[in-house]
Design an enzyme around this catalytic site. Sequence first.
Site, PDB file in Angstrom:
ATOM      1  N   HIS A  47      37.642  40.048  29.163  1.00  0.00           N
ATOM      2  CA  HIS A  47      37.603  38.739  29.842  1.00  0.00           C
ATOM      3  C   HIS A  47      36.183  38.361  30.256  1.00  0.00           C
ATOM      4  CE1 HIS A  47      37.871  40.736  33.892  1.00  0.00           C
ATOM      5  NE2 HIS A  47      37.066  39.743  34.171  1.00  0.00           N
ATOM      6  N   ASP A  99      42.691  43.956  27.982  1.00  0.00           N
ATOM      7  CA  ASP A  99      41.425  43.474  28.523  1.00  0.00           C
ATOM      8  C   ASP A  99      40.349  44.543  28.360  1.00  0.00           C
ATOM      9  OD1 ASP A  99      40.372  42.130  31.781  1.00  0.00           O
ATOM     10  OD2 ASP A  99      39.531  41.963  29.747  1.00  0.00           O
ATOM     11  N   GLY A 197      33.190  40.041  39.989  1.00  0.00           N
ATOM     12  CA  GLY A 197      31.830  40.528  39.786  1.00  0.00           C
ATOM     13  C   GLY A 197      31.834  42.009  39.466  1.00  0.00           C
ATOM     14  N   SER A 199      34.156  43.167  37.557  1.00  0.00           N
ATOM     15  CA  SER A 199      34.855  43.192  36.248  1.00  0.00           C
ATOM     16  C   SER A 199      34.107  44.007  35.217  1.00  0.00           C
ATOM     17  CB  SER A 199      34.950  41.772  35.701  1.00  0.00           C
ATOM     18  OG  SER A 199      35.589  40.969  36.615  1.00  0.00           O
TER      19      SER A 199
HETATM   20  N1  LIG Z   1      40.849  44.483  42.403  1.00  0.00           N
HETATM   21  C1  LIG Z   1      41.046  43.227  42.684  1.00  0.00           C
HETATM   22  N2  LIG Z   1      41.793  42.833  43.684  1.00  0.00           N
HETATM   23  C2  LIG Z   1      40.372  42.216  41.900  1.00  0.00           C
HETATM   24  C3  LIG Z   1      39.691  42.416  40.720  1.00  0.00           C
HETATM   25  C4  LIG Z   1      39.209  41.146  40.357  1.00  0.00           C
HETATM   26  C5  LIG Z   1      38.479  40.712  39.275  1.00  0.00           C
HETATM   27  C6  LIG Z   1      38.136  39.363  39.219  1.00  0.00           C
HETATM   28  N3  LIG Z   1      37.369  38.885  38.127  1.00  0.00           N
HETATM   29  O1  LIG Z   1      37.388  39.499  37.023  1.00  0.00           O
HETATM   30  O2  LIG Z   1      36.682  37.827  38.302  1.00  0.00           O
HETATM   31  C7  LIG Z   1      38.530  38.481  40.193  1.00  0.00           C
HETATM   32  C8  LIG Z   1      39.271  38.925  41.267  1.00  0.00           C
HETATM   33  C9  LIG Z   1      39.615  40.263  41.340  1.00  0.00           C
HETATM   34  N4  LIG Z   1      40.320  40.935  42.286  1.00  0.00           N
END
Ligand SMILES: N=C(N)c1cc2cc([N+](=O)[O-])ccc2[nH]1
Length: 247
Positions: A47, A99, A197, A199
């Site tokens: 992603h 992913d 961030g 990710s």
């Molecule tokens: N571990 C989580 N709760 C979490 C991972 C995550 C990844 C993104 N992202 O890829 O942008 C956004 C929100 C997220 N929350």
Amino acid sequence: IVGGRKATIESQPWIATIFQSARRGPQESFLCGGSLIDPCWVLTAAHCFDTKALQSSQFTVVLGKSALNATDTKEQKFNAERIIVHERYSHARGDYDNDIALMRIRSASGQCAQETDTVKTICLPSQNDILRDNFECEVSGYGKANRTDIFYSRMLKSTNVNLISQSMCRKYYENRVVNGNMLCAGGLHWKTDSCSGDSGGPLICEFGSRMVLHGIVSWGDGCAQKEKPGVYTRVTEYLPWIESHIN
Ligand SMILES: N=C(N)c1cc2cc([N+](=O)[O-])ccc2[nH]1
């Protein structure tokens, strides 16, 4: 990373930072984390490349970096020579299946990563590494320290999270798809978590005195929200896929 602690790059020498160079200017923006699984290969999340035109020339990878806004004397910089996004990656309906992505890295002088005290590969799991519920693992990244922050932490951070059973995770995310390609983990009292961030970054579980890459930061509802665990790509599901591409 919500909660947890500032981490030295020596404690996470496999972590990669992926930047995207804007088509026009030289300025680069931080895109995602990743993990060095082979001197020439970084494993990250598909992603991360979602909205980007996938010309690999636009992406650079830096290893050995402890802070995004500082240049480490010992950091190693690479271009993305190839980007392989999983052929069955899908993010319809807001869930992220398969992913996972691989980046082949190459320095200006044509080299792959050189192992140092701040640059090392992380072990991949073996197919039958069974992870127990509540097993404590560690997730690292340069992402947000709080969901409501507008900026990424920029400093490398790590925190501990506990693995959550597939059935519990499905209950927490009843209106989302949580399948066998995913692994869920949440902090004690939901206080620690990965966040946007982070990710593409590593979820590492110590297994028989080895640090092993079991998850890739993929998605979650907010960050460190009650009963909304982090969802990670389950690396053991992709060992044949990884082997087929890096050998
Ligand atoms: N571990 C989580 N709760 C979490 C991972 C995550 C990844 C993104 N992202 O890829 O942008 C956004 C929100 C997220 N929350």
